[in-house]
Design a protein around this motif. Sequence first.
Motif, PDB file in Angstrom:
ATOM      1  N   HIS A  93       0.829  -1.208   0.000  1.00  0.00           N
ATOM      2  CA  HIS A  93       0.000   0.000   0.000  1.00  0.00           C
ATOM      3  C   HIS A  93       0.863   1.257   0.000  1.00  0.00           C
ATOM      4  CE1 HIS A  93      -3.110   2.886   0.981  1.00  0.00           C
ATOM      5  NE2 HIS A  93      -2.460   3.221   2.079  1.00  0.00           N
ATOM      6  N   VAL A  94       1.879   1.296   0.853  1.00  0.00           N
ATOM      7  CA  VAL A  94       2.777   2.452   0.895  1.00  0.00           C
ATOM      8  C   VAL A  94       3.440   2.646  -0.466  1.00  0.00           C
ATOM      9  CG1 VAL A  94       4.857   3.437   1.954  1.00  0.00           C
ATOM     10  CG2 VAL A  94       3.193   2.210   3.369  1.00  0.00           C
ATOM     11  N   HIS A  95       3.886   1.539  -1.055  1.00  0.00           N
ATOM     12  CA  HIS A  95       4.520   1.607  -2.381  1.00  0.00           C
ATOM     13  C   HIS A  95       3.571   2.209  -3.401  1.00  0.00           C
ATOM     14  CE1 HIS A  95       5.546   0.045  -6.388  1.00  0.00           C
ATOM     15  NE2 HIS A  95       6.810   0.120  -5.984  1.00  0.00           N
ATOM     16  N   ASP A  96       2.310   1.775  -3.412  1.00  0.00           N
ATOM     17  CA  ASP A  96       1.361   2.244  -4.413  1.00  0.00           C
ATOM     18  C   ASP A  96       1.062   3.734  -4.247  1.00  0.00           C
ATOM     19  OD1 ASP A  96       1.308  -0.302  -5.351  1.00  0.00           O
ATOM     20  OD2 ASP A  96      -0.661  -0.817  -4.529  1.00  0.00           O
ATOM     21  N   VAL A  97       0.938   4.186  -2.993  1.00  0.00           N
ATOM     22  CA  VAL A  97       0.669   5.608  -2.745  1.00  0.00           C
ATOM     23  C   VAL A  97       1.836   6.462  -3.241  1.00  0.00           C
ATOM     24  CG1 VAL A  97       0.388   7.355  -0.945  1.00  0.00           C
ATOM     25  CG2 VAL A  97      -0.894   5.214  -0.809  1.00  0.00           C
ATOM     26  N   LEU A  98       3.065   6.040  -2.911  1.00  0.00           N
ATOM     27  CA  LEU A  98       4.233   6.795  -3.354  1.00  0.00           C
ATOM     28  C   LEU A  98       4.418   6.712  -4.870  1.00  0.00           C
ATOM     29  CD1 LEU A  98       6.816   5.970  -0.539  1.00  0.00           C
ATOM     30  CD2 LEU A  98       5.330   7.961  -0.760  1.00  0.00           C
ATOM     31  N   TYR A  99       4.018   5.586  -5.450  1.00  0.00           N
ATOM     32  CA  TYR A  99       4.104   5.459  -6.912  1.00  0.00           C
ATOM     33  C   TYR A  99       3.236   6.511  -7.589  1.00  0.00           C
ATOM     34  CZ  TYR A  99       3.407   3.719 -11.621  1.00  0.00           C
ATOM     35  OH  TYR A  99       3.323   3.637 -12.986  1.00  0.00           O
ATOM     36  N   ARG A 100       2.011   6.668  -7.108  1.00  0.00           N
ATOM     37  CA  ARG A 100       1.113   7.658  -7.706  1.00  0.00           C
ATOM     38  C   ARG A 100       1.670   9.071  -7.552  1.00  0.00           C
ATOM     39  NH1 ARG A 100      -2.785   4.054  -5.453  1.00  0.00           N
ATOM     40  NH2 ARG A 100      -2.998   5.348  -3.580  1.00  0.00           N
ATOM     41  N   ARG A 101       2.243   9.358  -6.393  1.00  0.00           N
ATOM     42  CA  ARG A 101       2.826  10.689  -6.176  1.00  0.00           C
ATOM     43  C   ARG A 101       4.058  10.904  -7.056  1.00  0.00           C
ATOM     44  NH1 ARG A 101       2.388  13.353  -0.247  1.00  0.00           N
ATOM     45  NH2 ARG A 101       0.175  12.982   0.115  1.00  0.00           N
ATOM     46  N   ARG A 103       4.555   9.590 -10.010  1.00  0.00           N
ATOM     47  CA  ARG A 103       4.065   9.847 -11.369  1.00  0.00           C
ATOM     48  C   ARG A 103       3.582  11.289 -11.486  1.00  0.00           C
ATOM     49  NH1 ARG A 103       4.330   6.548 -15.830  1.00  0.00           N
ATOM     50  NH2 ARG A 103       2.268   7.311 -16.444  1.00  0.00           N
ATOM     51  N   GLU A 104       2.873  11.759 -10.466  1.00  0.00           N
ATOM     52  CA  GLU A 104       2.371  13.132 -10.492  1.00  0.00           C
ATOM     53  C   GLU A 104       3.528  14.126 -10.467  1.00  0.00           C
ATOM     54  OE1 GLU A 104      -0.732  15.970  -7.951  1.00  0.00           O
ATOM     55  OE2 GLU A 104      -0.502  13.837  -7.462  1.00  0.00           O
ATOM     56  N   LEU A 105       4.567  13.809  -9.702  1.00  0.00           N
ATOM     57  CA  LEU A 105       5.738  14.681  -9.627  1.00  0.00           C
ATOM     58  C   LEU A 105       6.379  14.862 -10.990  1.00  0.00           C
ATOM     59  CD1 LEU A 105       7.756  16.223  -7.754  1.00  0.00           C
ATOM     60  CD2 LEU A 105       9.018  14.074  -7.563  1.00  0.00           C
ATOM     61  N   ARG A 264      12.390   9.510  -0.892  1.00  0.00           N
ATOM     62  CA  ARG A 264      13.472  10.501  -0.923  1.00  0.00           C
ATOM     63  C   ARG A 264      13.339  11.432  -2.116  1.00  0.00           C
ATOM     64  NH1 ARG A 264      18.964   7.609   1.480  1.00  0.00           N
ATOM     65  NH2 ARG A 264      18.074   7.310   3.563  1.00  0.00           N
ATOM     66  N   ARG A 265      12.942  10.877  -3.237  1.00  0.00           N
ATOM     67  CA  ARG A 265      12.776  11.712  -4.425  1.00  0.00           C
ATOM     68  C   ARG A 265      11.631  12.702  -4.237  1.00  0.00           C
ATOM     69  NH1 ARG A 265      12.282   8.611 -10.043  1.00  0.00           N
ATOM     70  NH2 ARG A 265      14.387   8.036  -9.403  1.00  0.00           N
ATOM     71  N   ILE A 266      10.515  12.240  -3.715  1.00  0.00           N
ATOM     72  CA  ILE A 266       9.360  13.119  -3.514  1.00  0.00           C
ATOM     73  C   ILE A 266       9.670  14.176  -2.459  1.00  0.00           C
ATOM     74  CG2 ILE A 266       6.958  13.219  -2.759  1.00  0.00           C
ATOM     75  CD1 ILE A 266       6.695  10.304  -3.794  1.00  0.00           C
ATOM     76  N   ALA A 267      10.285  13.774  -1.345  1.00  0.00           N
ATOM     77  CA  ALA A 267      10.600  14.714  -0.271  1.00  0.00           C
ATOM     78  C   ALA A 267      11.555  15.802  -0.731  1.00  0.00           C
ATOM     79  CB  ALA A 267      11.198  13.964   0.919  1.00  0.00           C
ATOM     80  N   ARG A 268      12.392  15.481  -1.686  1.00  0.00           N
ATOM     81  CA  ARG A 268      13.379  16.448  -2.158  1.00  0.00           C
ATOM     82  C   ARG A 268      12.770  17.512  -3.050  1.00  0.00           C
ATOM     83  NH1 ARG A 268      18.664  13.778  -4.455  1.00  0.00           N
ATOM     84  NH2 ARG A 268      18.728  13.227  -2.249  1.00  0.00           N
ATOM     85  N   TYR A 269      11.769  17.129  -3.846  1.00  0.00           N
ATOM     86  CA  TYR A 269      11.276  18.052  -4.859  1.00  0.00           C
ATOM     87  C   TYR A 269       9.806  18.433  -4.695  1.00  0.00           C
ATOM     88  CZ  TYR A 269      15.602  16.708  -7.167  1.00  0.00           C
ATOM     89  OH  TYR A 269      16.912  16.471  -7.446  1.00  0.00           O
ATOM     90  N   TRP A 270       9.077  17.731  -3.851  1.00  0.00           N
ATOM     91  CA  TRP A 270       7.637  17.991  -3.705  1.00  0.00           C
ATOM     92  C   TRP A 270       7.412  19.119  -2.704  1.00  0.00           C
ATOM     93  CZ3 TRP A 270       3.737  15.362  -6.342  1.00  0.00           C
ATOM     94  CH2 TRP A 270       2.432  15.623  -5.919  1.00  0.00           C
ATOM     95  N   HIS A 271       6.513  20.036  -3.036  1.00  0.00           N
ATOM     96  CA  HIS A 271       6.195  21.145  -2.132  1.00  0.00           C
ATOM     97  C   HIS A 271       4.931  20.797  -1.364  1.00  0.00           C
ATOM     98  CE1 HIS A 271       9.233  23.697  -3.937  1.00  0.00           C
ATOM     99  NE2 HIS A 271       8.783  23.350  -5.138  1.00  0.00           N
ATOM    100  N   PHE A 272       5.109  20.500  -0.073  1.00  0.00           N
ATOM    101  CA  PHE A 272       3.954  20.156   0.768  1.00  0.00           C
ATOM    102  C   PHE A 272       4.209  20.609   2.184  1.00  0.00           C
ATOM    103  CE2 PHE A 272       6.736  16.459   0.813  1.00  0.00           C
ATOM    104  CZ  PHE A 272       6.750  16.062   2.125  1.00  0.00           C
TER     105      PHE A 272
END
Length: 272
Positions: A93-101, A103-105, A264-272
């Motif tokens: 489940h964690v993998h799938d949620v991060l996968y969607r994010r 892709r959106e990134l 790590r990739r999302i945390a580095r570039y995602w604005h939240f």
Amino acid sequence: MAWTAATRGDYVRASGTYASDVTDREWALIAPQLPAARQGGRPRSTCLRRVVNAVFYLLQTGCQWRMLPRDFPPRSTVYGYFRAWIEAGVWAHVHDVLYRRSRELEGREESPTAAIIDSQSVRTGAEAREMVGYDAGKRIKGRKRHLVTDTLGLVLRIEIHSAGVQDRDGAALVLDRITRRFPFLERFFADAGYQGPRVAEVAPRPVEIVKRTEAGFVVQPKRWVVERTFAWACINRRLARDVERAVATAQAFFQIAMIKLMSRRIARYWHF
């Protein structure tokens, strides 16, 4: 010595922590996906962030469960959560949620339209108890990781089976019902090991065979993406070989490797 990368959005790690530990921003992505404490009974006393840190440390360093540093919760506690989350599908489940994010990134739609399939044969350790075979082509006794990725190299599905299973037969396992989860897939790319009627029968969409055009090492169009994904995963020493007794554990560690990479990739570039 503290690590700082505030301009990239990374959390400042305090002195004494491990490089594999999650940052605050990474934990903010993972924590909401973990199960809440059970109602009633004794309150939960274990810090789930320390449990995740312990699993990431084990994955990255390749150490034995008994060799976990004392900075983490007791190994029995960490292993208990690790196994329980496999059985409950939490890691998936964690993998799938991060996968969607992820892709959106990258500005992509949630469901990909193209995928790449390939396999990797790896040697098993002495403790392996199931699905161990011999890959005569690569002269490896162990297991085979069958992987389907999107064009970004992110994992759509992984199946692990005996290395003695040919790619054409393993494709039936990894492609089975994949379009139920990713309905907009239009085609697959694969190497010459997947050509023939056997794969055409099980593949839900057309399979385009990318053949070698030159002798020696040449980066192959499309196929290099899945090879890079194997390289990403094998940076973690736990995945350099398959040292797990059970196949479910081996698959979980591969998923966790991608969770670590995507968070790590999302945390580095995602604005939240």
